[in-house]
Design an enzyme around this catalytic site. Structure first.
Site, PDB file in Angstrom:
ATOM      1  N   ARG A   1       4.895   7.131   1.330  1.00 58.99           N
ATOM      2  CA  ARG A   1       5.549   5.916   1.858  1.00 58.99           C
ATOM      3  C   ARG A   1       4.950   4.715   1.144  1.00 58.99           C
ATOM      4  O   ARG A   1       3.803   4.346   1.413  1.00 58.99           O
ATOM      5  CB  ARG A   1       5.359   5.795   3.368  1.00 58.99           C
TER       6      ARG A   1
ATOM      7  N   HIS B   1       0.837  -1.190   0.000  1.00 55.77           N
ATOM      8  CA  HIS B   1       0.000   0.000   0.000  1.00 55.77           C
ATOM      9  C   HIS B   1       0.877   1.247   0.000  1.00 55.77           C
ATOM     10  O   HIS B   1       2.054   1.182   0.373  1.00 55.77           O
ATOM     11  CB  HIS B   1      -0.932   0.025   1.212  1.00 55.77           C
TER      12      HIS B   1
END
Length: 323
Positions: free
Chosen positions: A287, A274
């Site tokens: 991130r 993700h």
């Protein structure tokens, strides 16, 4: 050098988009495959000349092979829309690929077949030899360079992705499920094919910062560089960005009762992890939290041998690299 003629809606934006691709050396806007000679812009728009607004593209096939160039072209158009792109409608805004070298036709046909395989509606891109082409008036040439605030139907993100495109998807292939079942470990298969999540901190790459690149375990497509890896403390490998924006696909994921953004690989369509917005602000704020089981690490010293030599400059030397 080689040339191809691409019609993708309003040629102002399409020319700017294609000109930014690495390996494209020259672009010109004009009118292709119509019924009249030397048409004006007004005639094409209002007199049913049958021409398509088209960009003549001169490119270096050693840098951007035709199939790679076409894959980037598809990113900027709606390939199933008939005579319409963005807010523009009419036959002059149809999509098309017009070639001058007969040897290009099978490459284009294979590219269109691959595109069709991922779509539920029929591809509306016209494929034909270049029958005629007439350059547009001077004021249309490099229009958006001269008029930065001018109309453009292509989004800013598309321009950025195309300009940063360095990984050719045609160089990689996704194995079938039976092959993946045979070649991957149970955990690798479960993560990539069933969207599972491996345990934090107890995975291969969360604490590794050696120089090199990380590729899709299923297809070999390069995804991330160690120079973009950072310690996030989450227990999984974390990166600020992919090697090439186009190598990953994002999807909404509400599987845990909250909305997250899933990241999948382009060629292999493998679940990777993700992406979150709590990354280092100075490096873009993202991130990419990726499962080690979805990756294979290629150390810098082995990249040339394994066919990734063109990416050596990107792999670099991570700031805290430990060989």
């Amino acid at each position: 050098m080689a040339e191809i003629y691409l019609a993708g809606g309003c040629f102002w934006g399409m020319e700017k988009y294609l000109a930014g691709i690495r390996g494209v050396t020259q672009t010109q806007v004009g009118f292709a495959n119509g019924k009249t000679d030397r048409p004006t812009y007004q005639e094409v728009c209002h007199s049913d000349t049958g021409h398509a607004e088209t960009v003549r593209v001169v490119y270096d096939p050693a840098v951007v092979p035709l199939r790679f160039l076409l894959s980037l072209f598809y990113e900027a158009i709606d390939p199933v829309s008939v005579n319409r792109q963005g807010g523009d409608s009419g036959t002059q805004y149809r999509t098309g690929i017009y070639y001058t070298d007969e040897a290009d036709r099978p490459v284009i046909e294979a590219s269109l077949s691959a595109l069709q395989a991922g779509l539920s509606a029929p591809v509306a891109i016209e494929l034909a030899p270049l029958a005629n082409y007439w350059p547009a008036e001077d004021y249309h040439q490099k229009y958006l360079d001269k008029n930065p605030a001018g109309y453009c139907h292509i989004g800013k993100a598309h321009f950025e992705r195309a300009a940063k495109a360095i990984v050719n998807p045609a160089d990689y292939a996704a194995p079938d499920k039976a092959t993946l079942r045979r070649t991957l470990s149970n955990e690798q298969y479960d993560v990539t094919q069933n969207s599972a999540t491996e345990a934090p901190f107890r995975n291969a790459y969360h604490g590794q910062f050696r120089a090199g690149i990380y590729v899709d375990i299923t297809s070999g497509e390069p995804l991330f560089a160690s120079s973009d890896k950072f310690e996030s403390g989450c227990g999984w490998p974390s990166f600020t960005k992919p090697i090439d924006p186009a190598v990953v696909r994002e999807r909404m994921d509400a599987s845990l009762g909250r909305v997250r953004t899933e990241v999948r690989s382009r060629v292999g369509d493998a679940h990777l992890g993700h992406v979150f917005t709590d990354g280092p602000e100075a490096l873009g704020g993202l991130r990419y939290c990726i499962n080690s089981a979805a990756l294979r690490f290629i150390p810098r010293v082995a990249m040339e041998k394994e066919g990734y030599g063109a990416l050596l400059d990107m792999a670099g030397e991570a700031p805290d690299a430990r060989e």
